[in-house]
Design an enzyme around this catalytic site. Structure first.
Site, PDB file in Angstrom:
ATOM      1  N   ASP A 476       3.598   6.738   0.362  1.00 43.71           N
ATOM      2  CA  ASP A 476       2.860   7.562  -0.567  1.00 43.71           C
ATOM      3  C   ASP A 476       3.742   8.720  -0.967  1.00 43.71           C
ATOM      4  O   ASP A 476       4.653   9.056  -0.226  1.00 43.71           O
ATOM      5  CB  ASP A 476       1.689   8.164   0.231  1.00 43.71           C
ATOM      6  CG  ASP A 476       0.396   7.702  -0.352  1.00 43.71           C
ATOM      7  OD1 ASP A 476       0.460   6.803  -1.185  1.00 43.71           O
ATOM      8  OD2 ASP A 476      -0.648   8.234   0.036  1.00 43.71           O
ATOM      9  N   ASP A 797      -2.976   7.822   2.996  1.00 37.48           N
ATOM     10  CA  ASP A 797      -3.893   8.831   3.517  1.00 37.48           C
ATOM     11  C   ASP A 797      -5.288   8.643   2.967  1.00 37.48           C
ATOM     12  O   ASP A 797      -6.251   9.081   3.564  1.00 37.48           O
ATOM     13  CB  ASP A 797      -3.379  10.239   3.201  1.00 37.48           C
ATOM     14  CG  ASP A 797      -3.092  10.404   1.716  1.00 37.48           C
ATOM     15  OD1 ASP A 797      -3.336   9.449   0.948  1.00 37.48           O
ATOM     16  OD2 ASP A 797      -2.626  11.487   1.319  1.00 37.48           O
ATOM     17  N   ASP A 801      -6.327   3.409   0.527  1.00 42.99           N
ATOM     18  CA  ASP A 801      -5.120   2.806   1.114  1.00 42.99           C
ATOM     19  C   ASP A 801      -5.457   1.836   2.233  1.00 42.99           C
ATOM     20  O   ASP A 801      -4.583   1.139   2.737  1.00 42.99           O
ATOM     21  CB  ASP A 801      -4.195   3.893   1.685  1.00 42.99           C
ATOM     22  CG  ASP A 801      -3.618   4.768   0.591  1.00 42.99           C
ATOM     23  OD1 ASP A 801      -3.344   4.235  -0.497  1.00 42.99           O
ATOM     24  OD2 ASP A 801      -3.456   5.974   0.815  1.00 42.99           O
TER      25      ASP A 801
END
EC number: 7.2.2.10
Length: 1187
Positions: A476, A797, A801
Site C-alpha cells: 500500500d 490496512d 484489503d
C-alpha cells in the site's frame, strides 16, 4: 434530543426501580429477555423493540444509560453490570496439560516400536534358562547363562526405555512451551484491540473485554463488532454478516428498518452508534461458540467434522478473545472470508479463492516431502538389516552347525531375535530425523519472539519462514511507504492556485464560510485534531488522516471546526453517504433553517469534478463549469499537484429547495450538478527510511510493487521518491481500468496469459479497487512464467484489503492504521506500520530457512553415517557397533541440542545479499549435498578403520563378535566416542551452508551455540569415563577388602550405568569362581613344567608365568573362534587361556574380565590369573616364582 434523554433518566428511575425490582439488579431488562431480543432480525426485531420498550431510547432507559452521554464511568456500576449480564469474554478452550502432551508424544510409531522391543528385551533378560541343557543350544547360550552376565542383561532394555522417556519429555516440553507462547501472542493481540465507547459524554477507547451491557459504542467503517447491540443512530451503515449467516451480500442497517447489530460481523460502510445489549457468551457469536464447545470437549469432534460449520463462525473475533484462545493452528485455520465489496461475480470468485486458509507453507511442504522420503529409506534399511541378521544366525546355527531347535533353547533364541530386532529398530530410529520438527518449532518460536522486538507481531507461525522466500511485495502507499501524517500544502480557491496556505484575509468571507462548513460537517465526527501531548510536538491527529488534513487546513485558516459541529450535532445530520472504495467520495445532507437542504461533498478530484456544473469565482459567486473548463483545470491545477506527489481532493456543495425534496436513495441523482468550492493538494511525505529499505529488498531479489487508490500521477511521483521505479528502467504504471482492460478477454473474464504479460513489468497500480489488488496477487501467485514460481507478500490496512491479504502467501496488516478486518485476514501485524519492518521480516524468514537447512545438513550427515555403520556392522559382525542406547543418546543430544544450537543463530544483513529461494528450489542444495557426502565419507572411513583394525592401533581386545548381553567393550567405546566427537565438530561445520570458508565466523555472537557444544562435549566425556577411574565414587562405596576392589575395577570396565551394589556381588562371584579354578591351573602348570625345560635353554629368564607367556613359541597365532568356558572346563581350554599373551595393565582387558566367563584367545587373559597376580600369598604365586 440529548437533553430530553438525559432528563428522562433523571426523572424516571425511582418509580421504575420499585416497579421493576424483580428485574435483574434493578435494571429494566433481564438477561434472557435481551438474549431473545437479539435472536430476531429486521422488521420482527423492530416490532419487538417497539412493543416492549417503545423505541430504542426506551430500551436505553431500561438499561439506565443515555443515548448521547453513555454510562457514567462508575466502577461499581460497571462491575454490577458485569455480574448481571456477564463479561465480554468467551472462556478459552483449556490448553492441553503436560501429561496429555506426553501421551501425544508417545504416539510416535518409532518410539512405540522401541518401547515394545525394550520391554521384550527386559522381560527376557530376567528369564534364566536351566543350565544343564545349555550345551545343546551351542555357543548361543554363552552369555545368558552366567549369573554375572545375566545381571547385566537388563541394562540395555532399561536404558532404551530411559532414552525414550527423555525423548518424549523433551518433545512434550517443546510442545507445551510452544502452546504457551502461542497463547501469550494471542492474548497480546486481544489486549491491543480497543473499541470506541461514550462514557460520561466522552469518547473513550476501552479494551474490548471491558465493554458492558448498556455501553453506547461508536461503530465505524472497518470495525469488527465486539458485542451485540441495537442501533441508535446510523449513517449509511452496511454490515457484512457472512461470518454468521454465510450470506455474502452486505446488509443495510438503520434505526427504523433493521437496527440489530451482531458481534463478529464487519462494518463495511458507514458509521453509527449502538447500545450494547449482549456481551461474551450471551452474544450471538458467544452462543455459537458455546454450542461448538469452545469451552469443552466437543472441540475434537468438531475438528474431525470438517471445517464447514466452523467457517460460519467469526473465528478469531479478536474482540471476543475467541478463536485466539483456542487451540493454535485450528483457530487460525478457522477464519472466515471477510468479503469486502459488492460485485457478485468477484464475490463468488473470492469466496472460492479465500475460504481455505493458505495451503501448507513453502517450507512445510518441502519438509514433509523430505521426511517421508527419509522415513521410507530408513524403513527399507532396517528391514534389510533384520532379515540379514536373522538369516545369518539361522543358517549358521541350524545349517552350518547342524543343531536342532530344542524347546528349552527357545528363550535363548528368542533373545537373539529380539536383539536383532532392536538393532533393526535402532537403524530406523537413526534414519528418521525426529529432530526435524523440533528444529523447525524451536527456530520458528525463537524467531517469532525476536520479531516482536522488530515490530512484527506474527499471527501464524509459518508466515515467518514463508517471508524468507518472498519474491514480490505488493505494498500500500498510504501509511506504509508514507508517514500517514497528512497536511494540505496547496489549494485552488476562488480562481486562484495557492502554493501554500492562503491568509484568511485574502479569501471572500462567503467562500471561507462554505469551506469551513463543508469540511467540519462532511467528515466523521470522530475525526479530531487534539492539542499536542508534549510542548513543541505536532498536534495529534485522531481518526481518518485525510479528514485530519482538511480539519488542519481549517485551523490553518484561523477558524475552528468544533463550534460548527456543536451547532449541528451528528444526530441532526439528515443523510450521510459515507466514503467507500466504489464511491471514492463522501457526502452529507443537512436541513437548512428555511426548510431546504444542503449537500456537502468531498472526494477524489477527477471523480467529483465530473459531477460539478458550477464553480465559485473569486467573489464567491457561481460561474458555469463546462467539460472544457474541467479539462483545463485538470491540466493546469490537478496534474501539477499530482506530479508533486500530492493527493488532490475536491470539495463541493449543492442546495435543494424546500419544495423539491429529492429521492435520497437515488444517489447518482442527488450527488450531481454540484458547485465546486475548492480543490486542495494533500501531502503525505515518504517515510525517511523507506527508500533504503526498498533498495535492500531489490538487492535481495524482491520486487516491490505499489498498489494504491490514489491518482496515477501522485502514485508515480511517490514511487519515484521511494525508488520503486528508477529512471531508464522498463516498467509499467497502470490505472485500475487500464489494468482490467489488459487482463480481461472479450467476455470480461480474467485470462492468466494476459496477466502474465502485464505483471512482470508492473510497478505501480493506481486508482485500484480491492478487487484489482486481489486479482493481481492471485495472478502473480498462480503464474508459472519465469524461472521460479512467485511467493507474494501483501500489505494492507483497509477493510477492502481483506481478500488480498488472505490470498497472499504472507499478509501484513498495519497495527496502528489497520482496521480489525485487515488484521483478521493477515499473518503478521506490523505494530509500527513501517515498511522497514517488512525487510526485518524477510531477514528473519531467511534466517529460519537457513537454520533449518543447517540443521538438515548436520542431521543427515549423522543419519547417513549412523545408518551405514549400523547396517554394515550388523551384517558383518552380527552386532551393531553403535548400540541402541548409544544411538538414542546420539539422537537425543544431536537432535535436541543441535536443533537448539543451530536454530538460534541470529540473522545477519548478509542474508539480504542473495536471491530468494522461491517455491520450487529443493531444500537440500548442491553445496549441502556435497558437504553431507564429503563428511559422511570421511567419518565412515575413520569409523570402519577403527572397527576392523582399531584393536591393533590401541593394543586392546577386539569388541567384534561379542556374545549376547556382553558388556560394552573398550573397542566399541572408542568407536562410540569417536563418532560423537566427529558429530560435535560437524555441528560447527554445519553453521555455514553456502560454501563459506570460515565456519567460525560470528560463532561467539551465539552464546546458546557455544554453551551447547561445550556442554555436550563435557557430558560425553563424563559418560564414557570408566567408573574405575572416578576415585571419588569408590570412596563412597566402602567396599570390602583391597583385593575385591581391584577385581571390581576389572569388572567395571566401560560400564556407563554403575550400581556399586551389583558390582560388588559380581566381584565376589568372580572371586570365588577364580579360587575354584586355581587347582585346575596348578595342574596345568605342573604339566607344563616338564615340557618347558626341554624346549628352552635359559629357564631363569622365565621367572614368572607372565614372562614366559610372552615368548614367541607360546603366542597363539591361529585365532580360533570363541569357545565358551563353562564351570567344568577341560584342561585344554585352560591351556589356551594360560598361553594367551597378557595385556600390559590389568585394567586394559574389559570384554572378558567384565563378564568373568567369556574368554577368547585374542589376547585375553583369565580373571583368575589377574586375581592371582594381585595376591602374593596365593598358592599360584609360589608356583610362578618357582618357575
Amino acid at each position: 434530543m440529548g437533553d430530553m434523554a438525559n432528563s428522562s433518566i433523571e426523572f424516571h428511575p425511582k418509580p421504575q426501580q420499585q416497579r421493576e425490582a424483580p428485574h435483574a439488579g434493578g435494571f429494566g431488562c433481564t438477561l434472557a429477555e435481551l438474549r431473545s431480543l437479539m435472536e430476531l432480525r429486521g422488521a420482527e426485531a423492530l416490532q419487538k423493540v417497539q412493543e416492549a420498550y417503545g423505541d430504542v431510547s426506551g430500551l436505553c432507559r431500561r438499561l439506565k444509560t443515555s443515548p448521547t452521554e453513555g454510562l457514567a464511568n462508575n466502577a461499581n456500576d460497571l462491575e454490577k453490570r458485569r455480574q448481571i449480564y456477564g463479561q465480554n469474554f468467551i472462556p478459552p478452550k483449556q490448553p492441553k496439560t503436560f501429561l496429555q502432551l506426553v501421551w501425544e508424544a508417545l504416539q510416535d510409531v518409532t518410539l512405540i516400536i522401541l518401547e515394545v522391543a525394550a520391554i521384550v528385551s527386559l522381560g527376557l533378560s530376567f528369564y534364566a534358562p536351566p543350565g544343564e541343557e545349555s550345551e545343546a543350544c551351542g555357543n548361543v547360550s554363552a552369555g545368558a547363562e552366567d549369573e554375572g552376565e545375566a545381571e547385566a542383561g537388563w541394562i540395555e532394555g532399561a536404558a532404551i526405555l530411559l532414552s525414550v522417556t527423555c525423548v518424549v519429555l523433551v518433545t512434550a516440553f517443546n510442545d507445551w512451551s510452544k502452546e504457551r507462547q502461542f497463547r501469550g501472542l494471542q492474548s497480546r493481540i486481544e489486549q491491543e484491540q480497543r473499541f470506541s465507547v461514550i462514557r460520561d459524554g466522552q469518547l473513550l477507547q476501552v479494551p474490548v473485554a471491558a465493554l458492558v451491557v448498556g455501553d453506547i459504542a461508536q461503530v465505524k467503517y472497518g470495525d469488527l463488532l465486539p458485542a451485540d447491540g441495537v442501533l441508535i443512530q446510523g449513517n449509511d451503515l452496511k454490515i457484512d454478516e457472512s461470518s454468521l449467516t454465510g450470506e455474502s451480500d452486505h446488509v443495510r442497517k438503520s434505526a427504523d428498518k433493521d437496527p440489530m447489530l451482531l458481534s463478529g460481523t464487519h462494518v463495511m460502510e458507514g458509521s453509527g452508534r449502538m447500545v450494547v445489549t449482549a456481551v461474551g457468551v450471551n452474544s450471538q457469536t458467544g452462543i455459537i461458540f458455546t454450542l461448538l464447545g469452545a469451552g469443552g470437549e466437543e472441540e475434537e469432534k468438531k475438528d474431525k467434522k470438517g471445517k464447514e460449520t466452523v467457517t460460519s463462525v467469526p473465528s478469531g473475533d479478536e474482540g471476543l478473545a475467541v478463536s485466539k484462545k483456542q487451540d493454535g493452528a485450528v483457530a487460525m485455520e478457522m477464519q472466515p472470508l471477510k468479503s469486502a465489496e459488492g460485485g457478485e461475480m468477484e464475490e463468488r470468485e473470492k469466496k472460492k479463492a479465500s475460504v481455505p486458509k493458505k495451503e501448507k507453507s513453502v517450507l512445510q511442504g518441502k519438509l514433509t516431502k523430505l521426511a517421508v522420503q527419509i522415513g521410507k529409506a530408513g524403513l527399507v534399511m532396517s528391514a534389510i538389516t533384520v532379515i540379514i541378521l536373522v538369516l545369518y544366525f539361522v543358517i549358521e546355527t541350524f545349517v552350518v552347525d547342524g543343531r536342532v531347535w530344542l524347546a528349552e533353547c527357545t528363550p535363548v533364541y528368542v533373545q537373539y531375535f529380539v536383539k536383532f530386532f532392536i538393532i533393526g529398530v535402532t537403524v530406523l530410529v537413526v534414519a528418521v530425523p525426529e529432530g526435524l520438527p523440533l528444529a523447525v518449532t524451536i527456530s520458528l518460536a525463537y524467531s517469532v519472539k525476536k520479531m516482536m522486538r522488530d515490530n512484527n507481531l506474527v499471527r501464524h507461525l509459518d508466515a515467518c519462514e514463508t517471508m524468507g522466500n518472498a519474491t514480490a511485495i505488493c505494498s500500500d502507499k498510504t501509511g506504509t511507504l508514507t508517514t500517514n501524517r497528512m497536511t494540505v500544502v496547496q489549494s485552488y480557491l476562488g480562481d486562484t492556485h495557492y502554493k501554500e496556505v492562503p491568509a484568511p484575509s485574502t479569501l471572500t468571507p462567503k467562500i471561507l464560510d462554505l469551506l469551513v462548513h463543508a469540511i467540519s460537517i462532511n467528515s466523521a465526527y470522530t475525526t479530531k485534531i487534539l492539542p499536542p501531548e508534549k510542548e513543541g510536538a505536532l498536534p495529534r491527529q485522531v481518526g481518518n488522516k485525510t479528514e485530519c488534513a482538511l480539519l488542519g487546513f481549517v485551523l490553518d485558516l484561523k477558524r475552528d471546526f468544533q463550534p460548527v459541529r456543536e451547532q449541528i450535532p451528528e444526530d441532526k445530520l439528515y443523510k450521510v453517504y459515507t466514503f467507500n472504495s466504489v464511491r471514492k467520495s463522501m457526502s452529507t445532507v443537512i436541513r437548512m433553517p428555511d426548510g431546504g437542504f444542503r449537500l456537502f461533498s468531498k472526494g477524489a478530484s477527477e471523480i467529483l469534478l465530473k459531477k460539478c456544473s458550477n464553480i465559485l469565482n473569486s467573489h464567491g459567486e457561481l460561474r458555469g463549469f463546462r467539460p472544457r473548463d474541467r479539462d483545463d483545470m485538470v491540466k493546469k491545477i490537478i496534474e501539477p499537484m499530482a506530479c508533486d506527489g500530492l493527493r488532490t481532493i475536491c470539495i463541493a456543495y449543492r442546495d435543494f429547495a424546500a419544495a423539491q425534496e429529492p429521492d435520497w436513495d437515488n444517489e447518482n441523482e442527488v450527488v450531481g450538478d454540484l458547485t465546486c468550492i475548492a480543490v486542495v493538494g494533500i501531502e503525505d511525505p515518504v517515510r525517511p527510511e523507506v527508500p533504503e529499505a526498498i533498495r535492500k529488498c531489490q538487492r535481495a531479489g524482491i520486487t516491490v510493487r505499489m498498489v494504491t487508490g490514489d491518482n496515477i500521477n501522485t502514485a508515480r511521483a511517490i514511487a519515484a521518491k521511494c525508488g520503486i521505479i528508477q529512471p531508464g528502467e522498463d516498467f509499467l504504471c497502470l490505472e485500475g481500468k487500464e489494468f482490467n482492460r489488459r487482463i480481461r478477454n472479450e467476455k470480461g473474464e480474467i485470462e492468466q496469459e494476459r496477466l502474465d504479460k502485464v505483471w512482470p513489468k508492473l510497478r505501480v497500480l493506481a486508482r485500484s479497487s480491492p478487487t484489482d489488488k486481489h486479482t493481481l496477487v492471485k495472478g502473480i501467485i498462480d503464474s508459472n512464467t519465469g524461472e521460479q514460481r512467485q511467493v507474494v507478500a501483501v500489505t494492507g490496512d483497509g477493510t477492502n484489503d481483506g481478500p488480498a491479504l488472505k490470498k497472499a502467501d504472507v499478509g501484513f496488516a498495519m497495527g496502528i492504521a489497520g482496521t480489525d478486518v485487515a488484521k483478521e485476514a493477515s499473518d503478521i501485524i506490523l505494530t509500527d506500520d513501517n515498511f522497514t519492518s517488512i525487510v526485518k521480516a524477510v531477514m528473519w524468514g531467511r534466517n529460519v530457512y537457513d537454520s533449518i537447512s543447517k540443521f538438515l545438513q548436520f542431521q543427515l550427515t549423522v543419519n547417513v553415517v549412523a545408518v551405514i555403520v549400523a547396517f554394515t556392522g550388523a551384517c558383518i559382525t552380527q552386532d551393531s557397533p553403535l548400540k541402541a542406547v548409544q544411538m538414542l543418546w546420539v539422537n537425543l543430544i544431536m537432535d535436541t541440542f543441535a536443533s537448539l544450537a543451530l536454530a538460534t543463530e541470529p540473522p545477519t544483513e548478509a542474508l539480504l545479499l542473495r536471491k530468494p529461494y522461491g517455491r520450487d528450489k529443493p531444500l537440500i542444495s548442491r553445496t549441502m549435498m556435497k558437504n553431507i557426502l564429503g563428511h559422511a565419507v570421511y567419518q565412515l572411513t575413520i569409523i570402519f578403520t577403527l572397527l576392523f583394525v582399531g584393536e591393533l592401533f590401541f593394543d586392546i581386545d577386539s569388541g567384534r563378535n561379542a556374545p549376547l548381553h556382553s558388556p560394552p567393550s573398550e573397542h566399541y567405546t572408542i568407536i562410540f566416542n569417536t563418532f560423537v566427537m566427529m558429530q560435535l565438530f560437524n555441528e560447527i561445520n554445519a553453521r555455514k551452508i553456502h560454501g563459506e570458508r570460515n565456519v567460525f565466523h560470528g560463532i561467539f555472537s551465539n552464546p546458546i551455540f557455544c554453551t551447547i557444544v561445550l556442554g555436550t562435549f563435557a557430558i560425553q566425556v563424563i559418560a564414557t569415563i570408566p567408573t574405575s577411574q572416578l576415585k571419588c565414587l569408590k570412596e563412597a562405596g566402602h567396599g570390602p577388602g583391597k583385593d575385591e576392589m581391584t577385581d571390581e575395577e576389572l569388572a567395571e570396565g566401560e560400564e556407563e550405568i554403575d550400581h556399586a551394589e551389583r558390582e560388588l556381588r559380581r566381584g565376589q562371584i568372580l572371586w570365588f569362581r577364580g579360587l575354584n579354578r586355581i587347582q585346575t591351573q596348578i595342574r596345568v602348570v605342573k604339566a607344563f613344567r616338564s615340557s618347558l625345560y626341554e624346549g628352552l635353554e635359559k629357564p631363569e629368564s622365565k621367572t614368572s608365568i607372565h614372562n614366559f607367556m610372552a615368548t614367541p613359541e607360546f603366542l597363539i597365532n591361529d585365532y580360533t573362534h570363541n569357545i565358551p568356558l563353562i564351570d567344568d572346563t577341560d584342561v585344554d581350554e585352560n591351556e589356551e587361556r594360560l598361553r594367551a599373551p597378557p595385556p600390559p595393565s590389568p585394567n586394559q582387558n574389559n570384554n572378558a574380565i567384565d563378564s568373568g566367563i567369556y574368554l577368547s584367545t585374542h589376547g585375553t587373559k583369565s580373571a583368575t590369573s589377574s586375581v592371582l597376580s594381585s595376591r602374593p600369598g596365593s598358592p599360584l604365586h609360589s608356583v610362578e616364582t618357582s618357575l
